[in-house]
Design an enzyme around this catalytic site. Structure first.
Site, PDB file in Angstrom:
ATOM      1  N   ASP A 103      -8.593   7.969  -0.861  1.00 52.41           N
ATOM      2  CA  ASP A 103      -7.510   8.397  -1.609  1.00 52.41           C
ATOM      3  C   ASP A 103      -8.808   9.099  -1.983  1.00 52.41           C
ATOM      4  OD1 ASP A 103      -8.712   6.469  -3.544  1.00 52.41           O
ATOM      5  OD2 ASP A 103      -7.442   6.054  -5.135  1.00 52.41           O
ATOM      6  N   SER A 104     -10.041   8.877  -1.348  1.00 50.75           N
ATOM      7  CA  SER A 104     -11.383   9.914  -2.206  1.00 50.75           C
ATOM      8  C   SER A 104     -11.138  10.628  -1.642  1.00 50.75           C
ATOM      9  CB  SER A 104     -12.541   8.981  -1.419  1.00 50.75           C
ATOM     10  OG  SER A 104     -12.209   8.427   0.022  1.00 50.75           O
TER      11      SER A 104
ATOM     12  N   GLU B 226     -15.920  -3.952  -3.577  1.00 55.66           N
ATOM     13  CA  GLU B 226     -16.675  -1.994  -3.628  1.00 55.66           C
ATOM     14  C   GLU B 226     -17.571  -2.624  -4.635  1.00 55.66           C
ATOM     15  OE1 GLU B 226     -14.694   1.413  -3.982  1.00 55.66           O
ATOM     16  OE2 GLU B 226     -15.688   2.338  -4.727  1.00 55.66           O
TER      17      GLU B 226
ATOM     18  N   ASP C 257      -4.215   5.013   1.869  1.00 64.98           N
ATOM     19  CA  ASP C 257      -4.147   4.472   0.115  1.00 64.98           C
ATOM     20  C   ASP C 257      -3.403   4.835   0.039  1.00 64.98           C
ATOM     21  OD1 ASP C 257      -6.807   3.005  -0.734  1.00 64.98           O
ATOM     22  OD2 ASP C 257      -8.062   4.845  -0.799  1.00 64.98           O
TER      23      ASP C 257
ATOM     24  N   LYS D 224      -3.398   0.649   1.757  1.00 59.52           N
ATOM     25  CA  LYS D 224      -4.248  -0.274   0.517  1.00 59.52           C
ATOM     26  C   LYS D 224      -4.098  -0.059  -0.653  1.00 59.52           C
ATOM     27  CE  LYS D 224      -9.064   1.037   0.082  1.00 59.52           C
ATOM     28  NZ  LYS D 224      -8.498   1.491  -1.366  1.00 59.52           N
TER      29      LYS D 224
HETATM   30  O1  KIV Z   1     -10.890   6.097  -1.094  1.00 59.20           O
HETATM   31  C1  KIV Z   1     -11.754   5.528  -0.597  1.00 59.20           C
HETATM   32  O2  KIV Z   1     -12.310   5.855   0.193  1.00 59.20           O
HETATM   33  C2  KIV Z   1     -11.587   4.185  -0.353  1.00 59.20           C
HETATM   34  C3  KIV Z   1     -12.957   3.399  -0.223  1.00 59.20           C
HETATM   35  C4  KIV Z   1     -14.008   3.796  -1.520  1.00 59.20           C
HETATM   36  C5  KIV Z   1     -12.705   1.837   0.011  1.00 59.20           C
HETATM   37  O3  KIV Z   1     -10.849   3.275  -1.129  1.00 59.20           O
END
Ligand code: KIV
Length: 294
Positions: free
Chosen positions: A54-55, A192, A93, A123
């Protein structure tokens, strides 16, 4: 060549491969991707797992946190990524708000990521408090990767993107979280922004693989954000290494295109298609035309 199945062999990576790689002491390589070209690059480079993080909200959509990312954003990005990979494990995510309201909502939303998005696993962020939900999802046939330490969806609770588990008491709580998530059936856990010593101890304590980001070299694998690694964007977190300056290269290329257009140097002959001489002559004889009335 790898002993198990990571590291560039062509066998499809599964959640079972993750566990086998940890048992064989083989580092797991994970990278985020948000679209088909990015997924193809990750796949061609031989990463073991691709995370549609979700980044996405910050790297691609221009938000200053992950909180505004929606299920529809994640489903569309995940399906785009799924079209770019054939070997890597695809983890998507669960965005903010998609699993907190009720377990039924969470199962429905996670199922969308698998059924519509083509993900192999989801995730979600949280410690022991989300363990019952992890168990429910796994029972429903949805593999779950956990995510503890700095969980960006809780940035407003933490008051910023800060190191977590920085005291012995906080470290013990994180170990307990990981044990609970493992017992609930998570197949791996992202650590993290936690101290390297703690991450190494957690990796020893649990049988499922730990995937670190800002958690030192003692984890069973590493995950990085595509844009950080490739140097797209100005900000580089301390835990990232820029392996290229693709953003600079892209800006230079676009500036060269703009200069060529302004100078009349683009398009050139190579980018141009022509009419045959008879058609040119006939068109010239017919011009100027007037608009025909109805
Ligand atoms: O959203 C994301 O990219 C993440 C990673 C930083 C683990 O959760």
């Amino acid at each position: 060549m790898s002993a198990v199945s990571g590291g560039g062999t062509r066998d499809r990576v599964t959640v079972a491969t993750f566990r086998a790689m940890k048992d064989a002491d083989e580092a797991i390589v994970m990278l985020t991707a948000y679209d088909t070209p990015g997924a193809r690059i990750a796949e061609a480079a031989g990463v073991d797992a691709v995370l549609v993080g979700d980044s996405l909200g910050m790297t691609v959509l221009g938000f200053d946190s992950t909180l505004p990312v929606t299920m529809d954003d994640m489903v569309r990005a995940t399906s785009a990524v799924s079209r770019g990979i054939s070997r890597a494990l695809l983890v998507a995510d669960m965005p903010f708000g998609s699993y907190q309201a009720s377990p039924d909502d969470a199962v429905a939303n996670a199922a969308r990521l698998l059924a519509e998005g083509g993900a192999h696993a989801v995730k979600l962020e949280g410690g022991a408090s989300v363990a019952p939900l992890v168990e429910r999802l796994v029972t429903a046939g949805i593999p779950v990767m956990a995510h503890v330490g700095l969980t960006p969806q809780s940035v407003n609770v933490f008051g910023g993107y800060k190191l977590q588990g920085a005291t012995a008491a906080a470290g013990i709580a994180l170990v307990q979280d990981c044990l609970a998530l493992e017992a609930a059936g998570a197949f791996g856990v992202v650590l993290e922004l936690v101290p390297a010593e703690l991450a190494a101890m957690i990796s020893e304590e649990i049988a499922i693989p730990t995937i670190g980001i800002g958690a030192g070299a003692g984890c069973d694998g590493q995950v990085q954000v595509f844009h950080d690694l490739l140097g797209i964007g100005d900000f580089t977190p301390r835990h990232a290494r820029r392996y290229a300056e693709i953003g600079v290269a892209m800006t230079k290329a676009v500036a060269a295109y703009a200069a060529d257009v302004r100078a009349g140097a683009f398009p050139a002959e190579a980018q141009t298609r022509h009419l045959d001489a008879d058609s040119v002559a006939e068109l010239e004889r017919s011009l100027p035309l007037t608009l025909e009335a109805d």
